[in-house]
Design an enzyme around this catalytic site. Structure first.
Site, PDB file in Angstrom:
ATOM      1  N   GLU A   1       0.829  -1.195   0.000  1.00  0.00           N
ATOM      2  CA  GLU A   1       0.000   0.000   0.000  1.00  0.00           C
ATOM      3  C   GLU A   1       0.869   1.254   0.000  1.00  0.00           C
ATOM      4  O   GLU A   1       1.712   1.419   0.886  1.00  0.00           O
ATOM      5  CB  GLU A   1      -0.927  -0.007   1.214  1.00  0.00           C
ATOM      6  CG  GLU A   1      -1.941  -1.146   1.170  1.00  0.00           C
ATOM      7  CD  GLU A   1      -2.931  -1.135   2.324  1.00  0.00           C
ATOM      8  OE1 GLU A   1      -2.766  -0.300   3.246  1.00  0.00           O
ATOM      9  OE2 GLU A   1      -3.870  -1.937   2.307  1.00  0.00           O
TER      10      GLU A   1
ATOM     11  N   HIS B   1      -7.672   2.037   1.350  1.00  0.00           N
ATOM     12  CA  HIS B   1      -7.717   1.624   2.757  1.00  0.00           C
ATOM     13  C   HIS B   1      -8.544   2.610   3.590  1.00  0.00           C
ATOM     14  O   HIS B   1      -8.039   3.275   4.506  1.00  0.00           O
ATOM     15  CB  HIS B   1      -6.303   1.497   3.337  1.00  0.00           C
ATOM     16  CG  HIS B   1      -6.237   0.566   4.517  1.00  0.00           C
ATOM     17  ND1 HIS B   1      -5.119  -0.179   4.807  1.00  0.00           N
ATOM     18  CD2 HIS B   1      -7.147   0.263   5.483  1.00  0.00           C
ATOM     19  CE1 HIS B   1      -5.338  -0.900   5.900  1.00  0.00           C
ATOM     20  NE2 HIS B   1      -6.566  -0.636   6.323  1.00  0.00           N
TER      21      HIS B   1
END
Length: 528
Positions: free
Chosen positions: A265, A283
């Site tokens: 990420e 997220h």
């Protein structure tokens, strides 16, 4: 457990302002330093008692080892993937999270992705923004009557189930911990994964990321699913094998995916993000004002309650401490540590290989865990330079090659509760037992010698292996006087045959235990 002293806390990420306010209102000095590099964090953390993070700060072993005063790491959110829990435990640092802080937000996002997958809402919106009117292209499917498989039936899984049931979905699930009858009360039928995969029209995962859940949805499991299954992951990147998911999307085995989390990420490999049938988010599971306020408030209140000795909530590596927040437990912890110290001193420098702790009596039936840890603190404190505590004692014992076993027996004779400890050191056995009488930890027996009166475990204590005789007491007093030490108490066992252990309370530690050789075969001392 005695309250843990926390004077200073570093907050290394953006958390709700209520977190800092709650901590400061309770006398804790708070410093906020955001976006620290690993090197900056290592340099900064050494002077703090506590650290509060979200998900971006990586609390590695290097960071923890540099934190000489660190006692608590608080994760304002669910999961502790960004914290090296093993290193924290080894260093006696409590790791805490807020297990329910973002439950509703994560559950709602999951439901949003499920509904969006069924009706292609994001794709249709983007098409409209591009000036198109493609009604036929975005033909969807009703959720009513479809089967949703929920893998992981904790707080979030439960909330997802209740919300999707309102759409008329059948909810089935898998969880190795939650009892089937419990999930059944929420309307979720539990079954094995092998039974679950072929039944699902939609699948959502809500498990922690660990070796047993990494790649849980992979080529093999996708092949067992219905053709056109849709999947959602708002939990942790890696639970769904990303390469396998891409292959399933390309083949049509999977008709769509909603992804809020990724292995990396932000993801550098854009194949999934750019796929036409994937709805992706950066997220956002806990990214609501309410969740952030709740997580910030929860972690601050949990730390404050721990500091004030009120209780321990959300600890992931110190469950043994949860039952130590009452005054009575403090005395039993003191007893365990004292018995461990007594046996350590009697075994002198011999390496300990086995420890057996037995608690007796109804009042100690839930106390064996923390008493065991307390005994190991006493046994290991000298060898570890005082770094052993209730959090890391069993870990340090395992690393030292010590086998620790614990049992409990319902002895009717032990109405006050008794802790019995037996150790094996270099082939020799040493045994002691004690209790708490009138709120005072006392020693009842040492090496098979049952004392006439319980020995209060406080002050400077000498333990002497002697041969009883009429002149023992006077000879001992003379030897101690010659060493410049005053005898304050003397405790002898009930038996007089053979060598026995006696305990002598003295005004100060004896400088040279060798001076006691004329009266004792073996001598050891501790200060409590």
């Amino acid at each position: 457990m005695a309250p843990i002293l926390i004077k200073t806390i570093l907050i290394s990420e953006s958390v709700d302002p209520c977190c800092k306010k709650i901590l400061e209102d309770n006398g804790i000095q708070v410093t906020e330093k955001l976006n620290l590099t690993k090197e900056d964090l290592i340099s900064e953390i050494k002077d703090y008692d506590g650290l509060v993070v979200r998900s971006s700060t990586k609390v590695t072993a290097d960071v923890i080892n540099a934190a000489r005063n660190l006692k608590i790491i608080g994760r304002a959110g669910t999961g502790v993937d960004n914290v090296d829990v093993e290193a924290a435990t080894k260093n006696g640092v409590i790791v805490m999270n807020t297990p329910s802080g973002n439950t509703i937000s994560a559950a709602e996002l999951t439901c949003i992705l499920l509904t969006s997958l069924s009706r292609h809402v994001p794709q249709a919106a983007m098409s409209m923004k591009a000036g198109k009117w493609d009604r036929k292209k975005f033909m969807g499917a009703e959720l009513y009557g479809k089967t949703l498989g929920i893998v992981g039936l904790g707080r979030i899984g439960k909330e997802v189930a209740s919300r999707m049931q309102s759409f008329g979905m059948k909810t089935i699930g898998y969880d190795p911990i939650t009892p089937r009858e419990v999930s059944a009360s929420w309307g979720v039928e539990q079954m094995s994964l092998e039974e679950l995969w072929p039944q699902c029209d939609f699948i959502t995962v809500h498990t922690p990321l660990m070796p047993s859940t990494t790649g849980l949805l992979n080529d093999t499991s996708f092949a067992k699913c219905k053709t056109g299954v849709r999947v959602v992951n708002c939990a942790r990147g890696g639970i769904i094998d990303e390469d396998a998911l891409l292959r399933a999307l390309e083949s049509g085995q999977c008709a769509g995916a909603g992804l809020d989390v990724f292995v990396e990420e932000p993801p550098k490999n854009r194949a999934l993000v750019d796929h036409a049938n994937v709805i992706s988010c950066p997220h956002l599971g806990a990214s609501t004002r309410e969740a952030q306020a709740r997580c910030g408030q929860d972690i601050a209140l949990q730390i404050v309650d721990m500091v004030k000795g009120k209780g321990l909530v959300g600890a992931v590596n110190a469950q043994v401490l949860a039952s130590t927040f009452c005054q009575e437990s403090h005395q039993w912890i003191r007893l365990g540590e004292a018995i461990g110290a007594v046996l350590r001193s009697c075994a002198t420098s011999k390496p300990c290989s086995q420890v057996q702790i037995t608690t007796q009596g109804d009042r100690l039936k839930t106390s064996t865990g923390y008493i065991t840890s307390a005994v190991m603190v006493g046994l290991l404190s000298q060898a570890t330079g005082g770094s052993a505590n209730l959090v890391n004692a069993l870990t340090l014992a395992k690393q030292s090659g010590i086998t620790v076993t614990q049992t409990h027996s319902q002895s009717e004779a032990s109405c006050h509760g008794v802790c019995e400890v037996e150790i094996s050191a270099d082939g020799a056995g040493y045994k002691a037992s004690g209790s708490v009488l009138g709120g005072v930890p006392v020693l009842l027996e040492l090496g098979g010698s049952m004392f006439r009166q319980p020995v209060s475990l406080a002050g400077n204590l000498l333990f002497l292996l002697v041969s009883p005789g009429p002149n023992l007491l006077s000879s001992m007093a003379g030897v101690l006087a010659a060493a410049g030490v005053e005898m304050q108490s003397f405790s002898a066992p009930t038996a007089n045959g053979g060598e026995v252990w006696c305990c002598v309370g003295v005004s100060a530690p004896v400088g040279d235990l060798g001076a006691l050789k004329p009266v004792a075969k073996q001598a050891s001392q501790i200060a409590i």
